[in-house]
Design an enzyme around this catalytic site. Structure first.
Site, PDB file in Angstrom:
ATOM      1  N   GLU A  43      66.473   1.159 -10.069  1.00 28.42           N
ATOM      2  CA  GLU A  43      65.901   0.752  -8.791  1.00 28.42           C
ATOM      3  C   GLU A  43      66.097  -0.751  -8.566  1.00 28.42           C
ATOM      4  O   GLU A  43      65.697  -1.557  -9.410  1.00 28.42           O
ATOM      5  CB  GLU A  43      64.411   1.105  -8.754  1.00 28.42           C
ATOM      6  CG  GLU A  43      64.145   2.594  -8.941  1.00 28.42           C
ATOM      7  CD  GLU A  43      62.705   2.897  -9.321  1.00 28.42           C
ATOM      8  OE1 GLU A  43      61.898   1.951  -9.374  1.00 28.42           O
ATOM      9  OE2 GLU A  43      62.399   4.075  -9.592  1.00 28.42           O
ATOM     10  N   SER A  73      62.952   7.111  -8.066  1.00 28.56           N
ATOM     11  CA  SER A  73      62.692   8.377  -8.750  1.00 28.56           C
ATOM     12  C   SER A  73      63.106   8.246 -10.204  1.00 28.56           C
ATOM     13  O   SER A  73      64.298   8.358 -10.544  1.00 28.56           O
ATOM     14  CB  SER A  73      63.463   9.521  -8.084  1.00 28.56           C
ATOM     15  OG  SER A  73      63.390  10.693  -8.862  1.00 28.56           O
ATOM     16  N   GLU A  74      62.135   7.983 -11.063  1.00 36.33           N
ATOM     17  CA  GLU A  74      62.436   7.830 -12.483  1.00 36.33           C
ATOM     18  C   GLU A  74      62.995   9.126 -13.081  1.00 36.33           C
ATOM     19  O   GLU A  74      63.927   9.090 -13.885  1.00 36.33           O
ATOM     20  CB  GLU A  74      61.188   7.388 -13.249  1.00 36.33           C
ATOM     21  CG  GLU A  74      60.799   5.930 -13.048  1.00 36.33           C
ATOM     22  CD  GLU A  74      60.191   5.660 -11.675  1.00 36.33           C
ATOM     23  OE1 GLU A  74      60.238   4.496 -11.213  1.00 36.33           O
ATOM     24  OE2 GLU A  74      59.671   6.619 -11.063  1.00 36.33           O
ATOM     25  N   GLN A  96      62.054   0.390 -14.165  1.00 36.84           N
ATOM     26  CA  GLN A  96      61.628  -0.944 -13.744  1.00 36.84           C
ATOM     27  C   GLN A  96      60.512  -1.522 -14.619  1.00 36.84           C
ATOM     28  O   GLN A  96      60.506  -2.705 -14.939  1.00 36.84           O
ATOM     29  CB  GLN A  96      61.183  -0.890 -12.283  1.00 36.84           C
ATOM     30  CG  GLN A  96      61.275  -2.205 -11.568  1.00 36.84           C
ATOM     31  CD  GLN A  96      61.179  -2.031 -10.066  1.00 36.84           C
ATOM     32  OE1 GLN A  96      60.120  -1.683  -9.544  1.00 36.84           O
ATOM     33  NE2 GLN A  96      62.284  -2.277  -9.380  1.00 36.84           N
ATOM     34  N   PHE A  97      59.556  -0.682 -15.001  1.00 38.10           N
ATOM     35  CA  PHE A  97      58.507  -1.029 -15.960  1.00 38.10           C
ATOM     36  C   PHE A  97      58.237   0.207 -16.814  1.00 38.10           C
ATOM     37  O   PHE A  97      58.283   1.324 -16.306  1.00 38.10           O
ATOM     38  CB  PHE A  97      57.200  -1.440 -15.265  1.00 38.10           C
ATOM     39  CG  PHE A  97      57.293  -2.710 -14.460  1.00 38.10           C
ATOM     40  CD1 PHE A  97      56.963  -3.935 -15.037  1.00 38.10           C
ATOM     41  CD2 PHE A  97      57.702  -2.686 -13.137  1.00 38.10           C
ATOM     42  CE1 PHE A  97      57.042  -5.107 -14.307  1.00 38.10           C
ATOM     43  CE2 PHE A  97      57.787  -3.851 -12.397  1.00 38.10           C
ATOM     44  CZ  PHE A  97      57.458  -5.070 -12.982  1.00 38.10           C
ATOM     45  N   ILE A 101      57.518   5.090 -16.411  1.00 44.23           N
ATOM     46  CA  ILE A 101      58.426   6.064 -17.018  1.00 44.23           C
ATOM     47  C   ILE A 101      57.847   7.472 -17.058  1.00 44.23           C
ATOM     48  O   ILE A 101      58.566   8.438 -17.291  1.00 44.23           O
ATOM     49  CB  ILE A 101      58.806   5.613 -18.446  1.00 44.23           C
ATOM     50  CG1 ILE A 101      60.156   6.227 -18.870  1.00 44.23           C
ATOM     51  CG2 ILE A 101      57.705   5.951 -19.465  1.00 44.23           C
ATOM     52  CD1 ILE A 101      60.724   5.608 -20.139  1.00 44.23           C
ATOM     53  N   PRO A 103      56.921   9.845 -14.937  1.00 39.01           N
ATOM     54  CA  PRO A 103      57.567  10.960 -14.227  1.00 39.01           C
ATOM     55  C   PRO A 103      58.845  11.450 -14.895  1.00 39.01           C
ATOM     56  O   PRO A 103      59.252  12.594 -14.689  1.00 39.01           O
ATOM     57  CB  PRO A 103      57.876  10.361 -12.839  1.00 39.01           C
ATOM     58  CG  PRO A 103      56.876   9.271 -12.665  1.00 39.01           C
ATOM     59  CD  PRO A 103      56.707   8.689 -14.039  1.00 39.01           C
ATOM     60  N   HIS A 143      51.735  -1.846 -14.916  1.00 34.49           N
ATOM     61  CA  HIS A 143      52.960  -2.592 -15.210  1.00 34.49           C
ATOM     62  C   HIS A 143      52.988  -3.110 -16.646  1.00 34.49           C
ATOM     63  O   HIS A 143      54.045  -3.521 -17.117  1.00 34.49           O
ATOM     64  CB  HIS A 143      53.096  -3.793 -14.265  1.00 34.49           C
ATOM     65  CG  HIS A 143      53.378  -3.434 -12.846  1.00 34.49           C
ATOM     66  ND1 HIS A 143      52.496  -2.726 -12.070  1.00 34.49           N
ATOM     67  CD2 HIS A 143      54.463  -3.692 -12.059  1.00 34.49           C
ATOM     68  CE1 HIS A 143      53.013  -2.567 -10.859  1.00 34.49           C
ATOM     69  NE2 HIS A 143      54.205  -3.138 -10.840  1.00 34.49           N
TER      70      HIS A 143
END
Length: 339
Positions: A43, A73-74, A96-97, A101, A103, A143
């Protein structure tokens, strides 16, 4: 004085001062240049260069088909990376963080880590998952989670966690060359905390091997990621009290380097484990088991753990009260030394 014991033969040649984020970017750039099968997905990683600028300039250099901005959309990022990996590509998936994760957890647990076994090694999943993690930068809720334990209990995927720029680049390149999936945890607090000399060319840091970053005789401190600097500060304070600390940087959280732990603890006869994840269910529990299995009869005191608390990582100014501090580590050191 701190002694950094590294693979010195790989430091010959030209070096450059880099932060961890620059070293990570340089590692990905090298592999994109070397292997046309390498693709980065995530992303905002393309035109924006990622939220921490880890991929800055890479889409401009290699194009949008190799540095791919994905939807939010992870599960989609990981699922797509699996398909690419089993069909001959070498994807690097950025989450991203780490707190985002979840999902994708089903994809990682059910498919990423099991495809080699399920297919009797007819298929492998040579992919890398990069995930910034950890507290200390006053990020919003979810985060700053430190949930590495969810993945170290997942046979089939390796987990590495560099604490400095040199290891960050070397471990990332080793992960990208590994025939199996590797999760690379990057401590956000260390991204720009220091610069050090990093080889400008290609080199690797062996996955599964820890490092002694400070030699000592009285107590072994075991840590990784952002907690290495906390251990170093604690060791300096303990030295003023006449206590000599040896510090192990695990570097790889799965598989753990049992030999380096056993050799150090058998020498010092005491151990303090430091991690920012919650106390209950943390990786420290596994380390205690390793020490008991390999070195119990050498111990002169019970093993001490200095960890985060069993609460969600709190907001902003309270964050510092959650994280282990040098003062808390020194208390643990004195406890085992004076037992």
């Amino acid at each position: 004085m701190m002694t950094q014991l590294r693979e010195s033969d790989q430091q010959n040649g030209t070096t450059q001062q880099m932060t961890m984020i620059q070293a990570i970017n340089d590692g990905m750039r090298l592999m994109l240049e070397e292997d046309d099968r390498t693709i980065i997905l995530g992303e905002d990683i393309g035109k924006n260069g990622g939220v921490f600028r880890a991929t800055e300039g890479l889409q401009e250099k290699f194009g949008a088909e190799r540095v791919v901005d994905t939807p939010l959309s992870e599960a989609g990022i990981i699922g797509t990376s699996i398909g690419l990996a089993v069909n001959g590509f070498r994807p690097i998936a950025e989450i991203q963080f780490l707190g985002f994760i979840y999902p994708a957890y089903e994809q990682i647990m059910t498919h990423v880590s099991r495809l080699r076994m399920r297919s009797m090694s007819h298929f492998t999943v040579p992919m890398v998952i990069r995930a910034p993690y950890g507290a200390g930068i006053r990020a919003p809720e979810i985060h700053s989670d430190s949930t590495e334990i969810l993945f170290t209990h997942m046979p089939g995927i390796k987990v590495v966690c560099p604490s400095n720029p040199y290891d960050a680049k070397g471990l990332l390149i080793a992960a990208m060359e590994d025939p199996d999936p590797v999760l690379v945890l990057e401590t956000m607090k260390n991204y720009r905390s220091k610069r050090e000399e990093v080889p400008v060319g290609k080199y690797t840091v062996e996955i599964g091997k820890g490092a002694i970053v400070r030699e000592g005789t009285d107590v072994t401190l075991i840590a990784w990621g952002a907690m290495i600097s906390i251990a170093e500060k604690a060791a300096e304070q303990a030295e003023k009290k006449g206590i000599s600390c040896e510090i192990i940087d695990l570097r790889t959280l799965y598989p753990i380097d049992r030999d380096i732990i056993a050799q150090s603890v058998q020498k010092t006869t005491r151990a303090v484990i430091i991690h920012e994840a919650h106390n209950t269910g943390g990786l420290g529990n596994d380390l205690v088991s390793i020490i008991n299995d390999t070195s119990f009869l050498y111990l002169r005191a019970p093993i001490e753990r200095i960890t985060g608390f069993d609460v969600p990582v709190p907001f902003f100014t309270l964050e510092e009260h959650y994280l282990p501090t040098p003062a808390r580590v020194v208390e643990g050191i004195e406890k085992v030394v004076h037992f």
